[in-house]
Design an enzyme around this catalytic site. Structure first.
Site, mmCIF file in Angstrom:
data_model
loop_
_atom_site.group_PDB
_atom_site.id
_atom_site.type_symbol
_atom_site.label_atom_id
_atom_site.label_comp_id
_atom_site.label_asym_id
_atom_site.label_seq_id
_atom_site.Cartn_x
_atom_site.Cartn_y
_atom_site.Cartn_z
ATOM 1 C CG HIS A 150 -11.999 -0.734 3.913
ATOM 2 N ND1 HIS A 150 -12.737 0.182 4.479
ATOM 3 C CD2 HIS A 150 -10.880 -1.263 4.719
ATOM 4 C CE1 HIS A 150 -12.115 0.455 5.468
ATOM 5 N NE2 HIS A 150 -10.936 -0.129 5.736
ATOM 6 C CG HIS A 158 -8.109 -4.701 5.622
ATOM 7 N ND1 HIS A 158 -7.137 -3.656 5.262
ATOM 8 C CD2 HIS A 158 -9.021 -3.902 6.558
ATOM 9 C CE1 HIS A 158 -7.446 -2.626 6.103
ATOM 10 N NE2 HIS A 158 -8.812 -2.514 6.672
HETATM 11 P P1 AMP Z 1 -9.274 0.682 8.132
HETATM 12 O O1 AMP Z 1 -8.226 0.918 8.995
HETATM 13 O O2 AMP Z 1 -9.611 -0.665 8.249
HETATM 14 O O3 AMP Z 1 -10.237 1.633 7.868
HETATM 15 O O4 AMP Z 1 -8.373 0.650 6.753
HETATM 16 C C1 AMP Z 1 -8.088 1.606 5.883
HETATM 17 C C2 AMP Z 1 -7.193 1.344 4.969
HETATM 18 O O5 AMP Z 1 -7.009 2.112 3.734
HETATM 19 C C3 AMP Z 1 -5.437 1.312 5.656
HETATM 20 O O6 AMP Z 1 -5.152 0.058 5.769
HETATM 21 C C4 AMP Z 1 -4.662 2.444 4.804
HETATM 22 O O7 AMP Z 1 -3.449 2.064 4.620
HETATM 23 C C5 AMP Z 1 -5.475 2.298 3.488
HETATM 24 N N1 AMP Z 1 -5.526 3.585 2.554
HETATM 25 C C6 AMP Z 1 -5.652 4.716 3.014
HETATM 26 N N2 AMP Z 1 -5.462 5.496 1.951
HETATM 27 C C7 AMP Z 1 -5.419 4.947 0.917
HETATM 28 C C8 AMP Z 1 -5.144 5.121 -0.720
HETATM 29 N N3 AMP Z 1 -5.129 6.270 -0.956
HETATM 30 N N4 AMP Z 1 -5.219 4.136 -1.381
HETATM 31 C C9 AMP Z 1 -4.989 2.718 -0.899
HETATM 32 N N5 AMP Z 1 -5.178 2.517 0.408
HETATM 33 C C10 AMP Z 1 -5.380 3.350 1.312
#
Ligand code: AMP
Ligand code: ZN
Length: 113
Positions: A101, A103
């Protein structure tokens, strides 16, 4: 292909709700549930892979497509003065969701230190 036990695949399938801001046949953009900036969006491909290192040629094409789309999506969602992209990879980067993903951070002056 999507995976049954992946959070972002479940969001793509609509099994878990999300605040969607953009969707087409290849990608989905939704709001991060724990925003780390005034605007914090997540862009995901509608194809499950974990790391840039795992990416096949088709997935690389999709990533290119996403990077081409993101500036307009960011501008339409409060990042008209700029934005930052982050792709966390693996343990040292603190990756918590193992579906690649991007950001998208903005909506404010972003600290850089
Ligand atoms: P990473 O730490 O780069 O793997 O990012 C994962 C991101 O997903 C974090 O910023 C979380 O806040 C976000 N996240 C986790 N669960 C959800 C959800 N259900 N909806 C939207 N964002 C989420
Ligand atoms: Zn997935």
């Amino acid at each position: 292909m999507l995976k049954d036990d992946c959070l972002f695949c479940k969001i793509i399938k609509g099994e878990i709700p999300s605040a969607k801001v953009y969707e087409d046949e290849k990608m989905l953009v939704f709001k991060d549930i724990e925003p780390k900036a005034a605007v914090h969006l997540l862009a995901v491909a509608k194809d499950h892979f974990k790391l840039l290192a795992d990416m096949n040629a088709g997935q690389a094409e999709t990533l290119k497509y996403m990077l081409e789309k993101i500036p307009q999506i960011a501008a339409q969602n409060g990042c008209e003065n700029g934005f930052r992209l982050v792709i966390n990879q693996g343990e040292d980067a603190g990756q918590t969701v193992f579906h690649l993903h991007i950001h998208i951070l903005g909506g404010q002056k972003l600290p850089w230190e």
